[in-house]
Each structure stands twice: as C-alpha cells, then as structure tokens.
Scaffold this active site. Structure first.
Site: not given
Ligand code: HMG
Length: 386
Positions: A234, A112, A80
C-alpha cells in the site's frame, strides 16, 4: 482446489495534476522534501464532474469492452470516499457500464484496505461458482487539508479487476496473514470532507501491522521471504513503500534489494495516494513496468487500512498475462495529463461536490463518464457517448 484471481486489471486517473515542485515553491520549501523525502512527483486532481463513480466506470470500461459482461453477477466497490451513506456507488457505475441486471452490488469500507477484503471474498465466491465473474473496484479521492502535513500525499484514482476462476493474469494464493488493532492513526468523521490523522504515528502503525500480518502469513503456511520476486505495498506515498520494504527485509534478515519493490512504485509516484486503489496500482505498475517476463513469479502484497487492518498475501503471475494488460492505454492516460497552477489546484480542491441541493457541473472530465449535475440531492451521471 480451483485456481482463482485476476483475469483483467485496469486503472483510471483524472487528466489534471499539480506537480509537487509547484506545491513546494508555493510553500517556500525545498522540492527535494517531496521528491526524495516523500518520494512523490505529482498529485492527480479530479474536476468538478469527476468522482469515485466516474473514475471507476472509466477504469472498468476497457475490461467490459474486451471481455464482455457475461457471467458478472457481483460488483464489489471498495472506497473510503463514498458519495452516499446508503446507496452503493457501484450501482451508478453498473448502469453506466450496462452490466447485467441479475447482479448483486455492494460497497466495502475499511480505509485503504477494503479492496483486499473484496478481492479475497470475490476469489472465495468464484471458487464456489467457477462460471461466475466478479468485478472488484477500488476507487478513491485522497484529499487532505490545504497546508496540512498530509497535503503532499493527496491523489485520486480507480482500479478495476475482473475476478474469475482459472485466472489469466494473477492467481491469488490461498494463504494470507491478517492483523487488526483499534487505533486512531487516520479517520474521517461523517461530517468532515477531509481526514484527521496523526501522520508519524500512522507510518509506525503501518510498519507494525505489516510485521504482524507477515508473521501470521508465515504461521499459516505462507511462502518464505526469498520465494518472492517482487513486493507490492500500500503506497500512501512511495517512500512509505521503501520503508516497508526495508523493514520486511530486515525482519527476515534478508538483503535489502530495493529493485524488488521499486517498479511497483512508478504509477503511484505520479498519481499520489489513491487509498483503496493504491496497492492495486502497485500491482499494475509491477506487471506493466517490469520488462522481464514475470511468468510464474510470486508477488508479495501488503495491504493496509488505517484504523487499522493489514493483510499480507501472495499472487502468482500466470503465463500469457501480458496479453491481458492495458499497458499502452495506461501510458496514454499518464502521458496526456496536464499540469495546473497552484491557484487552479486550490479551485479544484474546493470543487468536491456534495449532495446539498442542486448544481450543474462544469464540463471538465475528458473521459466518457461525467457527474453532470446534482438535482434535488440526486447525483445524475451521464455517458457522453450514449
Ligand atoms: P512531514 O512532517 O511532512 O514530513 O510528514 P517530515 O518532516 O517527516 O519529512 C518526511 C521525510 O522527508 C523525512 O524523512 C525527512 O527527513 C525528509 P524520514 O525521516 O521519513 O526518512 N526530508 C527531506 N529529504 C530530502 N530533502 C529535503 C528533505 N526535507 C525533509 N530537503 C508524513 C510526512 C508522511 C507524516 C505526512 O505527509 C502525513 O501525515 N501524511 C498523511 C498520513 C500518511 O500518509 N500516513 C501513511 C501511513 S498510514 C496509511 O498508509 C493509510 C492511509 O493511506 C489512509 C487509509 O488507510 O485510509 C494514509
């Protein structure tokens, strides 16, 4: 029915990475957010002269060296992060590897997910023509905007798979469950280098697609949940795999046995998201990092591509599979990498070469293949050993 699947599988990832502790320090946040909350340690970073073509050639070369290219008449290249709107990236790689001229060459895209479509089609093809082989490539650079919430989920890597009849590593099952819904969870318009995404929403849609694909798999006569020794997901970040595994176990009223999914996450934790390659890195990680003999065991695979399409399918480990892996080579690739500073990371992040004129690339790649230059919008790849 002729058994079909993988007779070889190999990966490549660039030799530089940024540790997520470095990124956390720069942003002034708790490093546990990345190591525990996201479940990632490192992000692989390609240099100016590395891209999906050079990574793919590096991943496929050991397979060609060991098994030759006789019988390969099809290259299916899933990505992609394509480098051209028209020409398939696999054609550049085809020349670098010296593959037979009597070969078809096509690029596949659906976020992906597309390597899974390529793999399924390759299996159907070799079932019809058991004397032929298909080289399936998954190669991607996962890049999000600096300072965005996706920044910690970047990465880069390629997986090459040799698909044959009567496979020697993994027999891909004929049953699968599929699911598609038209959503905007992650997408990249043509004029953008980085994707637009709705992070939290994307994680929820991933889980929903998995359950819908699992239901379809079950209705199509798939194996029951407890038949699987391991699950490969994935992995945009490894914590997503943990969430998926918990979700699938709960949906099946089964105990949550995280060890059935964890070995599959080892490579992704230190490479990052590699989009199309990610689930096949999980497969490799399971085969190469599980010390017990997996012969005859059944793996459950969930492939997801935003937008969105998901597929659940199965694969059976073939006796003698260990003899066809590249475990030591992969360990070397990972052990010999170097960490970069935050400033060097930003400079590599900005390096992504576009075909907008002419440029000579600095010699950074440590592997055999390089993008040497872009000459009047033509990408010039070289084999440094030629
Ligand atoms: P974010 O806002 O950075 O993180 O977004 P958050 O604030 O939600 O924190 C993440 C987790 O860390 C949470 O746990 C927190 O509690 C924890 P959860 O609620 O998930 O259980 N946390 C901590 N833990 C321990 N110690 C600490 C601490 N602080 C916080 N101190 C997000 C996270 C994944 C949304 C972001 O990184 C993102 O948008 N990533 C890009 C999109 C993505 O990867 N999506 C995945 C599904 S879609 C997919 O897989 C397709 C893709 O590969 C693309 C394609 O298909 O082409 C992306």
């Amino acid at each position: 029915m002729t058994a079909t699947g993988l007779s070889a599988i190999s990966f490549h990832t660039p030799h530089r990475y940024i540790g997520l502790d470095t990124l956390a320090e720069h942003h002034g946040i708790d490093p546990d957010k990345f190591s525990k909350g996201i479940g990632q340690e490192k992000i692989a970073l390609p240099g100016h002269d590395e891209d999906i073509v050079t990574m793919a050639a590096e991943a496929a070369k050991p397979i060609i060296d060991r098994y030759g290219s006789d019988g390969i008449d099809t290259v299916l290249f899933a990505t992609e992060t394509g480098i051209d709107q028209s020409k398939a990236a696999g054609i550049y790689m085809h020349r670098l590897l010296g593959l037979p001229a009597n070969c078809r060459n096509v690029e596949f895209k659906q976020a992906c997910y597309s390597a899974t479509a390529a793999l399924q089609m390759a299996c159907s093809y070799v079932a019809r023509k058991p004397d032929r082989k298909v080289l399936v490539i998954a190669s991607d650079v996962a890049r999000y905007d600096l300072d965005s919430s996706g920044e910690a989920t970047q990465g880069a890597g390629a997986v090459a798979m040799l698909v044959t009849a009567n496979p020697t590593v993994l027999e891909i099952g004929a049953n699968s469950g599929v699911f598609t819904e038209d959503i905007m969870d992650f997408w990249r318009p043509n004029d953008r280098r980085t994707p637009l995404f709705d992070g939290k929403y994307s994680t929820l849609r991933y889980l929903n697609a998995m359950i819908e694909a699992w239901k379809d798999y079950s209705e199509n006569g798939g194996h029951s949940y407890d038949a699987f020794s391991h699950f490969c997901y994935h992995l945009p970040f490894s914590r997503m795999g943990e969430k998926a595994h918990r979700h699938l176990a709960k949906a099946n009223k089964a105990p949550i046995e995280m060890d059935k999914a964890l070995t599959g996450m080892a490579y992704n934790r230190v490479i990052g998201n590699s989009y199309t390659a990610s689930i096949y890195l999980a497969v490799l990680s399971t085969l190469e990092n599980t010390y017990a003999d997996l012969t005859g065991q059944l793996l459950g695979l969930f492939s997801y591509g935003s937008g969105a399409t998901g597929e659940f399918f199965d694969a059976k480990v073939v006796e003698g599979y260990q003899d066809h892996l590249f475990t030591a080579r992969h360990a070397n690739i990972l052990n010999e990498r170097i960490a970069v500073s935050y400033d060097d990371y930003v400079s590599l992040w900005n390096a992504y070469p576009l075909d907008d004129g002419s440029a000579t690339m600095p010699e950074e790649a440590r592997g055999r293949y390089r993008l040497a230059s872009i000459d009047e919008n033509k990408r010039i790849y070289i084999d440094q050993h030629a």
